[in-house]
Write an enzyme that holds these catalytic residues in place. Structure first.
Site, mmCIF file in Angstrom:
data_model
loop_
_atom_site.group_PDB
_atom_site.id
_atom_site.type_symbol
_atom_site.label_atom_id
_atom_site.label_comp_id
_atom_site.label_asym_id
_atom_site.label_seq_id
_atom_site.Cartn_x
_atom_site.Cartn_y
_atom_site.Cartn_z
ATOM 1 N N ASP A 141 0.834 -1.203 0.000
ATOM 2 C CA ASP A 141 0.000 0.000 0.000
ATOM 3 C C ASP A 141 0.866 1.248 0.000
ATOM 4 O OD1 ASP A 141 -2.599 1.403 2.151
ATOM 5 O OD2 ASP A 141 -2.372 1.395 -0.030
ATOM 6 N N LYS A 144 3.117 3.431 -5.642
ATOM 7 C CA LYS A 144 2.544 2.463 -6.587
ATOM 8 C C LYS A 144 3.593 1.958 -7.561
ATOM 9 C CE LYS A 144 -0.666 3.461 -4.004
ATOM 10 N NZ LYS A 144 -0.729 2.643 -2.764
ATOM 11 N N ASP A 169 -3.142 -3.060 -2.619
ATOM 12 C CA ASP A 169 -4.192 -2.043 -2.695
ATOM 13 C C ASP A 169 -3.986 -1.191 -3.955
ATOM 14 O OD1 ASP A 169 -5.229 0.863 -0.750
ATOM 15 O OD2 ASP A 169 -6.410 -0.552 -1.942
ATOM 16 N N ASN A 170 -5.037 -0.547 -4.440
ATOM 17 C CA ASN A 170 -4.961 0.482 -5.486
ATOM 18 C C ASN A 170 -4.514 0.006 -6.853
ATOM 19 O OD1 ASN A 170 -3.523 2.039 -2.775
ATOM 20 N ND2 ASN A 170 -5.535 2.677 -3.507
ATOM 21 N N GLU A 199 -11.317 4.199 -1.621
ATOM 22 C CA GLU A 199 -11.814 4.503 -0.276
ATOM 23 C C GLU A 199 -12.689 5.761 -0.247
ATOM 24 O OE1 GLU A 199 -8.660 3.731 -0.993
ATOM 25 O OE2 GLU A 199 -7.250 5.250 -0.366
#
Ligand code: 77N
Ligand code: MG
Length: 214
Positions: A141, A144, A169-170, A199
């Site tokens: 997380d 990136k 995540d993401n 989120e």
């Protein structure tokens, strides 16, 4: 003088959550970020997917890359068995200072080791520094564009074993295209995409769960 967003998140925890009650800490942050000020926590919707993966894996060793304010750190640690250990890496000293206080408020300091520094610098040192063999679960997380190089680094450092789970995540927003391409096409991983939302918003995002096959 102006407070930072992490400082405002900590204030919301200290005002609205019960000391020693991790779920109330998670709820207080979600309330604040949904109704007062957006922040880049994994959040309640993706958080439920995170909870189900943690519960299924029941890990003895967890690595989290990117602590921020400690929301997912607390969420994961609250589900771990008593002897389990979670190591979380945070680059920004200001965020790390807030996360330590959020973790303390939740009463989870004895399960969590927060390390300040960049993932690329620390991943090669984790075995010697913390006596870790391999991680049962890794939650990605952080930056990136570090997901892919750090995954390769974890492979090279022997930090993954047959069955280790990576949860990222993401993968849609902000997106990790090179990581997705690698992990979905590598014969060394079996991947599964959990569609969700960024989120506290209606934008698409999701978590990619990958099993290392050794
Ligand atoms: N130990 C380490 N080593 C290296 N790097 C490290 C580190 N520790 C921290 N860092 C630095 C990066 O930490 C934060 C990374 N997270 C995000 O950037 C993020 C951004 C959004 C987002 C923002 C704006 C939008 F419009 C839409 C989405 C949403 C998310 O869920 C995110 O997680
Ligand atoms: Mg995130």
């Amino acid at each position: 003088t102006q407070t930072t967003r992490p400082q405002r998140i900590l204030a919301a925890v200290q005002k609205n959550a019960t000391r020693g009650d991790p779920r109330s800490v998670v709820k207080a942050i979600d309330q604040f970020c949904r109704h007062k000020e957006w922040a880049m926590n994994v959040g309640d919707e993706k958080g439920c997917i995170l909870d189900s993966v943690v519960t299924e894996v029941n890990p003895a060793t967890v690595l989290e890359l990117g602590t921020y304010c400690g929301y997912s750190t607390v969420r994961i640690a609250s589900l771990l068995p008593s002897h389990a250990k979670l190591i979380t890496l945070e680059f920004d000293p200001g965020n790390a200072a807030i996360a330590r206080q959020v973790i303390a408020w939740a009463g989870l300091a004895d399960k969590i080791q927060l390390v300040e520094g960049a993932s690329g610098d620390w991943i090669p040192k984790l075995k010697e520094k913390f006596g870790i063999e391999t991680f049962d679960l890794v939650f990605l997380d952080h930056w990136k564009d570090r997901y892919l190089p750090d995954t390769k680094l974890m492979e090279e450092c022997g930090l993954l074993r047959k069955g280790s789970i990576l949860l990222a995540d993401n993968v849609i927003c902000p997106g990790t295209p090179d990581y997705l391409e690698y992990i979905r096409n590598s014969p060394r991983y079996k991947s599964q995409y959990f569609k969700s939302h960024l989120e506290y918003t209606k934008a698409e995002d999701g978590l990619e769960k990958s099993v290392f096959l050794g």
